[in-house]
Design a protein around this motif. Structure first.
Motif, PDB file in Angstrom:
ATOM      1  N   ILE A  43       0.624  -1.434   0.278  1.00  0.00           N
ATOM      2  CA  ILE A  43       0.392  -0.097  -0.095  1.00  0.00           C
ATOM      3  C   ILE A  43       0.696   1.505  -0.282  1.00  0.00           C
ATOM      4  O   ILE A  43       0.626   2.226  -0.560  1.00  0.00           O
ATOM      5  CB  ILE A  43      -0.966   0.489   0.863  1.00  0.00           C
ATOM      6  CG1 ILE A  43      -1.920  -1.061   1.307  1.00  0.00           C
ATOM      7  CG2 ILE A  43      -1.829   1.336   0.905  1.00  0.00           C
ATOM      8  CD1 ILE A  43      -2.588  -1.269   0.148  1.00  0.00           C
ATOM      9  N   CYS A  44       1.004   1.589   1.301  1.00  0.00           N
ATOM     10  CA  CYS A  44       2.822   2.360   1.140  1.00  0.00           C
ATOM     11  C   CYS A  44       3.452   2.053   2.247  1.00  0.00           C
ATOM     12  O   CYS A  44       3.799   0.944   2.516  1.00  0.00           O
ATOM     13  CB  CYS A  44       1.934   3.619   1.457  1.00  0.00           C
ATOM     14  SG  CYS A  44       1.911   3.549   3.206  1.00  0.00           S
ATOM     15  N   ASN A  45       5.290   3.069   1.710  1.00  0.00           N
ATOM     16  CA  ASN A  45       6.372   2.959   2.698  1.00  0.00           C
ATOM     17  C   ASN A  45       6.388   3.711   3.568  1.00  0.00           C
ATOM     18  O   ASN A  45       5.722   5.003   3.025  1.00  0.00           O
ATOM     19  CB  ASN A  45       7.387   2.815   1.787  1.00  0.00           C
ATOM     20  CG  ASN A  45       7.191   1.418   0.823  1.00  0.00           C
ATOM     21  OD1 ASN A  45       6.669   0.286   1.033  1.00  0.00           O
ATOM     22  ND2 ASN A  45       7.622   1.325  -0.822  1.00  0.00           N
ATOM     23  N   GLY A  46       6.738   3.101   5.289  1.00  0.00           N
ATOM     24  CA  GLY A  46       6.959   4.889   5.497  1.00  0.00           C
ATOM     25  C   GLY A  46       7.134   4.061   6.913  1.00  0.00           C
ATOM     26  O   GLY A  46       8.021   2.725   6.971  1.00  0.00           O
ATOM     27  N   SER A  47       7.021   5.234   7.782  1.00  0.00           N
ATOM     28  CA  SER A  47       7.692   4.538   8.898  1.00  0.00           C
ATOM     29  C   SER A  47       6.784   4.618  10.548  1.00  0.00           C
ATOM     30  O   SER A  47       5.589   5.604  10.631  1.00  0.00           O
ATOM     31  CB  SER A  47       8.655   5.941   9.857  1.00  0.00           C
ATOM     32  OG  SER A  47       7.920   6.879   9.721  1.00  0.00           O
ATOM     33  N   HIS A  48       6.379   3.454  11.296  1.00  0.00           N
ATOM     34  CA  HIS A  48       5.801   3.424  12.694  1.00  0.00           C
ATOM     35  C   HIS A  48       3.713   3.253  11.093  1.00  0.00           C
ATOM     36  O   HIS A  48       3.106   3.966  11.607  1.00  0.00           O
ATOM     37  CB  HIS A  48       5.420   5.045  13.536  1.00  0.00           C
ATOM     38  CG  HIS A  48       6.820   4.801  14.102  1.00  0.00           C
ATOM     39  ND1 HIS A  48       6.814   3.916  15.495  1.00  0.00           N
ATOM     40  CD2 HIS A  48       7.998   5.516  13.567  1.00  0.00           C
ATOM     41  CE1 HIS A  48       7.707   4.263  15.660  1.00  0.00           C
ATOM     42  NE2 HIS A  48       8.456   4.388  14.907  1.00  0.00           N
ATOM     43  N   SER A  68      -0.752   7.821  12.436  1.00  0.00           N
ATOM     44  CA  SER A  68       0.408   8.017  12.301  1.00  0.00           C
ATOM     45  C   SER A  68       0.611   8.875  12.889  1.00  0.00           C
ATOM     46  O   SER A  68       0.008  10.371  13.554  1.00  0.00           O
ATOM     47  CB  SER A  68       0.804   8.451  10.865  1.00  0.00           C
ATOM     48  OG  SER A  68       1.914   9.134  11.039  1.00  0.00           O
ATOM     49  N   SER A  69       2.008   8.740  13.781  1.00  0.00           N
ATOM     50  CA  SER A  69       1.625   9.565  15.266  1.00  0.00           C
ATOM     51  C   SER A  69       3.357  10.776  15.323  1.00  0.00           C
ATOM     52  O   SER A  69       4.057   9.775  14.667  1.00  0.00           O
ATOM     53  CB  SER A  69       1.886   9.027  16.976  1.00  0.00           C
ATOM     54  OG  SER A  69       0.417   8.593  16.591  1.00  0.00           O
ATOM     55  N   VAL A  75      -2.212  11.407  12.912  1.00  0.00           N
ATOM     56  CA  VAL A  75      -3.024  11.646  12.520  1.00  0.00           C
ATOM     57  C   VAL A  75      -3.664  10.874  11.185  1.00  0.00           C
ATOM     58  O   VAL A  75      -3.155   9.077  12.326  1.00  0.00           O
ATOM     59  CB  VAL A  75      -1.838  11.970  10.673  1.00  0.00           C
ATOM     60  CG1 VAL A  75      -2.786  12.212   9.495  1.00  0.00           C
ATOM     61  CG2 VAL A  75      -1.016  13.565  11.288  1.00  0.00           C
ATOM     62  N   LEU A  76      -5.137   9.983  11.498  1.00  0.00           N
ATOM     63  CA  LEU A  76      -5.634   9.357  10.812  1.00  0.00           C
ATOM     64  C   LEU A  76      -5.815   9.258   9.188  1.00  0.00           C
ATOM     65  O   LEU A  76      -5.928  10.427   8.925  1.00  0.00           O
ATOM     66  CB  LEU A  76      -6.858   9.087  11.458  1.00  0.00           C
ATOM     67  CG  LEU A  76      -7.051   8.844  12.772  1.00  0.00           C
ATOM     68  CD1 LEU A  76      -8.836   8.762  13.063  1.00  0.00           C
ATOM     69  CD2 LEU A  76      -6.593   7.778  13.430  1.00  0.00           C
ATOM     70  N   ILE A  77      -5.161   8.584   8.413  1.00  0.00           N
ATOM     71  CA  ILE A  77      -5.098   8.254   7.300  1.00  0.00           C
ATOM     72  C   ILE A  77      -6.246   7.141   6.714  1.00  0.00           C
ATOM     73  O   ILE A  77      -6.024   5.927   7.025  1.00  0.00           O
ATOM     74  CB  ILE A  77      -3.450   8.009   6.785  1.00  0.00           C
ATOM     75  CG1 ILE A  77      -2.572   9.692   7.258  1.00  0.00           C
ATOM     76  CG2 ILE A  77      -3.627   8.108   5.187  1.00  0.00           C
ATOM     77  CD1 ILE A  77      -1.378   9.149   6.722  1.00  0.00           C
TER      78      ILE A  77
END
Length: 211
Positions: A43-48, A68-69, A75-77
């Protein structure tokens, strides 16, 4: 794991292959249909990206919600597939440190008319930080929903969540949410009271939140 009436099962999860940066990785979505065919998508790449939940709408389309904090915002995505079957994302809610600095848990359920209901537990800090002994104090429990046509949040309770036992043992699944056929919300959550814990129930069936 979520299932649909069309014999489709799905799961979302966070995968990392980098042992030097365990917080970095990919948000994954895997499906299993009635014929035991499987498919996996990034879906996506990132942290936490580990705080995530999956729901299906009535057309069996997947919807993934990720918390995501950061130090100044939580934030809610929302990830979903468009008409061309490509994943899109939409930021549905900012907290800007309201209630705490870390979305610790996220639960979800479907409501009537393809509405979505989220239950977000926000703590004063990350349980994986140096504050892990006390971060359970004063947690905030929020109900987030688009049942009215736009995303709105309401704080249900401020309480001491069931604490983390130590730096190696983390309590998860302290909460759950169910929506009835009339669209009323029913929530259970664990609360710490001195040296004991208890299970609490809250609902908005009367028009106000009652615990």
């Amino acid at each position: 794991v979520q299932t649909t009436s069309k014999g489709l099962a799905g799961i979302c999860y966070f995968k990392t292959d980098n042992t030097s940066a365990k917080n970095e990785g990919s948000l994954m979505y895997r499906t299993i249909n009635i014929n035991d065919n499987q498919g996996e998508e990034t879906i996506c790449n990132g942290s936490h990206l580990e705080v995530c939940v999956l729901l299906f709408d009535t057309a069996s389309n997947p919807h993934i919600f990720v918390a995501s904090s950061g130090p100044s915002d939580q934030v809610l995505i929302h990830f979903f597939k468009n008409t061309a079957s490509f994943w899109e994302q939409d930021t549905i809610m900012h907290f800007y440190n309201e209630g705490g600095l870390h979305i610790n848990e996220l639960s979800a359920d479907n409501g009537p008319n393809n509405s979505f209901h989220l239950l977000a537990l926000i703590t004063r800090s990350n349980p994986d930080s140096d504050d892990y002994y006390d971060c359970f104090r004063g947690a905030s429990l929020y109900h987030v929903s688009n049942a009215t046509g736009e995303w709105q949040k309401e704080r249900i309770q401020v309480f001491d969540m069931v604490w983390t036992l130590d730096e190696y043992s983390k309590m998860l699944n302290r909460q759950d949410i169910e929506i009835d056929k009339q669209g009323f919300v029913h929530i259970v959550f664990g609360q710490q009271v001195n040296a004991a814990s208890r299970l609490c129930y809250s609902t908005n069936k009367s028009g106000n939140w009652v615990t």
